[in-house]
Design a protein around this motif. Structure first.
Motif, mmCIF file in Angstrom:
data_model
loop_
_atom_site.group_PDB
_atom_site.id
_atom_site.type_symbol
_atom_site.label_atom_id
_atom_site.label_comp_id
_atom_site.label_asym_id
_atom_site.label_seq_id
_atom_site.Cartn_x
_atom_site.Cartn_y
_atom_site.Cartn_z
ATOM 1 N N PRO A 1 0.840 -1.213 0.000
ATOM 2 C CA PRO A 1 0.000 0.000 0.000
ATOM 3 C C PRO A 1 0.866 1.251 0.000
ATOM 4 C CG PRO A 1 0.077 -0.942 2.188
ATOM 5 C CD PRO A 1 0.759 -1.933 1.285
ATOM 6 N N TYR A 2 0.412 2.266 -0.724
ATOM 7 C CA TYR A 2 1.206 3.492 -0.755
ATOM 8 C C TYR A 2 0.360 4.760 -0.733
ATOM 9 C CZ TYR A 2 0.159 4.577 -5.655
ATOM 10 O OH TYR A 2 -0.479 4.918 -6.819
ATOM 11 N N GLY B 1 -2.917 16.307 1.089
ATOM 12 C CA GLY B 1 -2.162 15.252 1.745
ATOM 13 C C GLY B 1 -2.885 14.619 2.904
ATOM 14 N N ASP B 2 -4.137 15.050 3.140
ATOM 15 C CA ASP B 2 -4.899 14.493 4.256
ATOM 16 C C ASP B 2 -5.312 13.051 3.998
ATOM 17 O OD1 ASP B 2 -7.843 14.746 2.967
ATOM 18 O OD2 ASP B 2 -6.670 16.519 2.527
ATOM 19 N N ILE C 1 -2.004 8.209 4.344
ATOM 20 C CA ILE C 1 -1.998 6.753 4.205
ATOM 21 C C ILE C 1 -0.605 6.269 3.820
ATOM 22 C CG2 ILE C 1 -2.901 4.817 2.860
ATOM 23 C CD1 ILE C 1 -4.837 5.933 4.945
ATOM 24 N N ASN C 2 0.084 7.013 2.948
ATOM 25 C CA ASN C 2 1.450 6.651 2.584
ATOM 26 C C ASN C 2 2.350 6.622 3.810
ATOM 27 O OD1 ASN C 2 4.364 7.939 1.624
ATOM 28 N ND2 ASN C 2 3.537 6.438 0.187
ATOM 29 N N GLN C 3 2.060 7.483 4.765
ATOM 30 C CA GLN C 3 2.852 7.580 5.985
ATOM 31 C C GLN C 3 2.590 6.423 6.947
ATOM 32 O OE1 GLN C 3 2.231 11.359 7.995
ATOM 33 N NE2 GLN C 3 2.531 10.437 9.987
ATOM 34 N N ILE C 4 1.351 5.936 7.012
ATOM 35 C CA ILE C 4 0.984 4.995 8.077
ATOM 36 C C ILE C 4 0.740 3.571 7.596
ATOM 37 C CG2 ILE C 4 -0.034 6.849 9.441
ATOM 38 C CD1 ILE C 4 -2.795 5.912 8.563
ATOM 39 N N TYR D 1 6.076 13.410 -2.774
ATOM 40 C CA TYR D 1 6.458 13.215 -1.375
ATOM 41 C C TYR D 1 6.236 11.778 -0.900
ATOM 42 C CZ TYR D 1 6.507 18.318 -1.235
ATOM 43 O OH TYR D 1 6.772 19.654 -1.488
ATOM 44 N N TYR D 2 5.700 10.918 -1.760
ATOM 45 C CA TYR D 2 5.457 9.533 -1.353
ATOM 46 C C TYR D 2 6.774 8.829 -1.013
ATOM 47 C CZ TYR D 2 0.781 9.929 -3.488
ATOM 48 O OH TYR D 2 -0.494 10.303 -3.817
ATOM 49 N N LYS D 3 6.738 8.062 0.056
ATOM 50 C CA LYS D 3 7.867 7.194 0.350
ATOM 51 C C LYS D 3 7.618 5.835 -0.300
ATOM 52 C CE LYS D 3 5.941 5.407 4.690
ATOM 53 N NZ LYS D 3 6.133 5.250 6.143
ATOM 54 N N GLY D 4 8.679 5.074 -0.518
ATOM 55 C CA GLY D 4 8.552 3.783 -1.181
ATOM 56 C C GLY D 4 8.797 3.908 -2.673
#
Length: 395
Positions: free
Chosen positions: A208-209, A238-239, A244-247, A287-290
């Protein structure tokens, strides 16, 4: 070696075309068919669900959305679910939303509403509104949607909640546009479906990202554990996707794609609305990680290159009168189109989408990669419009 050197140019082009064809087929049979496969797994009882229905809080942020609230809020308030509340946060509304919500509270005791203070100048108003909604909620599970949306059935909350297993912290659902006639409505509906096939497909693949705030749920304790939206307060958006990308991770996220769980979106009337929406997501995607966005970018590139090399191979083969090469490249292109049409349209059927996409795919295949590039270039000149200055902590 001499044989390779002496081969006609169309043969080399044909080999490269075949390589990109294989890449495309791999994506369709390992990623884009995930929702379709999940639908089959549900029918054969291969997916375990919880039979408990914990109380939950539905949170909606609304700004000058009186007509949408009048049209769609009742369908959310009349869900077939044991115990839930609906919290509507009025985000700087200047219409008669407040009066309407006050009236609706008398009819629906599980409806609550509040508003964001006008003094909140340097904070994304939507993030502040959602944070206030989270803090006001009474229950651990939070479900999010938007005022221009309505559930496809009265079992929306039940089908989302059946995924609230002990190890689950996030549930991602599908949101699709209501059926509408016209090129813009067809175009936005397809773009939304294809985007969903990507991010929900990756979530089903345990990668998931991102998520979209029209239809998703997560635990309240997770929100406070991650300090809410504090990691990206400098952005207006980004809300949903960035949070979601963060958690999200491979163990805490589930996906719900049954037709009863779908949220339907009011069709857009103007192209500029869709463009602003696409620009907003483009502004946060960097800004997405992964590595998921790079994988998807590779798919987009391989798709465009497949068509370009197929056209070049076909053109040169016709000029050279190499009819075998013409037949092979035509078969490659046709087979890929058939696979694409089958996977996309069967996925649409699984999700309860009334649209069917066939010849439209030809247009979208070329336009979407170009559109992505144009949006990225356009956003470069408007970068500061997506930022907030002097942000403060809100969670």
């Amino acid at each position: 070696m001499d044989i390779l050197v002496s081969l006609p140019i169309e043969i080399y082009l044909l080999v490269v075309t075949g390589l990109f064809f294989i890449i495309q087929i791999v994506f369709y049979f390992t990623l884009y068919n995930r929702i379709m496969r999940r639908g089959k797994a549900i029918k054969s009882n291969k997916i375990a669900f919880t039979e408990e229905y914990p109380p939950l809080s539905v949170i909606i942020c609304a700004k000058n959305e009186l007509s949408n609230l009048q049209a769609f809020l009742p369908s959310i308030l009349e869900q077939d679910y044991p115990l839930y509340e609906v919290i509507v946060i009025s985000n700087g509304a200047k219409d008669e939303s407040y009066e309407y919500l006050f009236h609706m509270e008398e009819q629906y005791p599980h409806l609550y509403h509040s508003f964001t203070p006008d003094s909140s100048r340097y904070i994304s108003h939507k993030k502040l509104a959602l944070t206030l909604g989270v803090k006001a909620s009474k229950y651990d599970w939070l479900v999010f949607t938007e005022p221009n949306c309505h559930p496809a059935s009265k079992d929306w909350l039940r089908t989302m909640a059946r995924n609230f297993t002990p190890e689950t912290e996030i549930v991602l659902g599908y949101s699709g546009y209501d059926y509408g006639k016209g090129w813009l409505k067809k175009r936005t509906a397809f773009d939304n479906l294809f985007t969903s096939m990507r991010y929900l497909g990756l979530a089903l693949a345990k990668k998931p990202y991102m998520g979209i705030g029209r239809n998703m749920a997560y635990r309240k304790e997770l929100f406070f554990k991650e300090k809410g939206y504090s990691a990206h307060l400098n952005l207006q958006r980004g809300d949903d996707d960035l949070f979601i990308n963060q958690i999200a991770n491979s163990n805490n996220t589930r996906v719900e794609t049954s037709p009863e769980s779908v949220i339907r979106i009011k069709p857009l009337e103007y192209y500029r609305e869709w463009r602003e929406e696409k620009l907003s997501y483009a502004a946060t995607s960097e800004y997405y990680k992964g590595n998921q966005r790079y994988v998807l970018g590779f798919e987009t590139t391989s798709r465009l290159l497949l068509h370009l090399f197929a056209i070049a191979t076909l053109t040169i083969s016709i000029i050279a009168q190499n009819w075998i090469a013409v037949g092979i490249v035509s078969a490659i292109w046709l087979l890929r189109f058939v696979v694409q049409a089958l996977v996309i349209n069967k996925t649409a059927k699984v999700l309860g989408d009334k649209n069917r996409y066939y010849f439209y795919l030809l247009y979208a295949d070329f336009y979407q990669p170009i559109q992505a590039l144009l949006l990225r270039m356009y956003r470069t000149f408007r970068k500061n419009e997506f930022l907030r200055k002097n942000s403060t902590h809100i969670a």
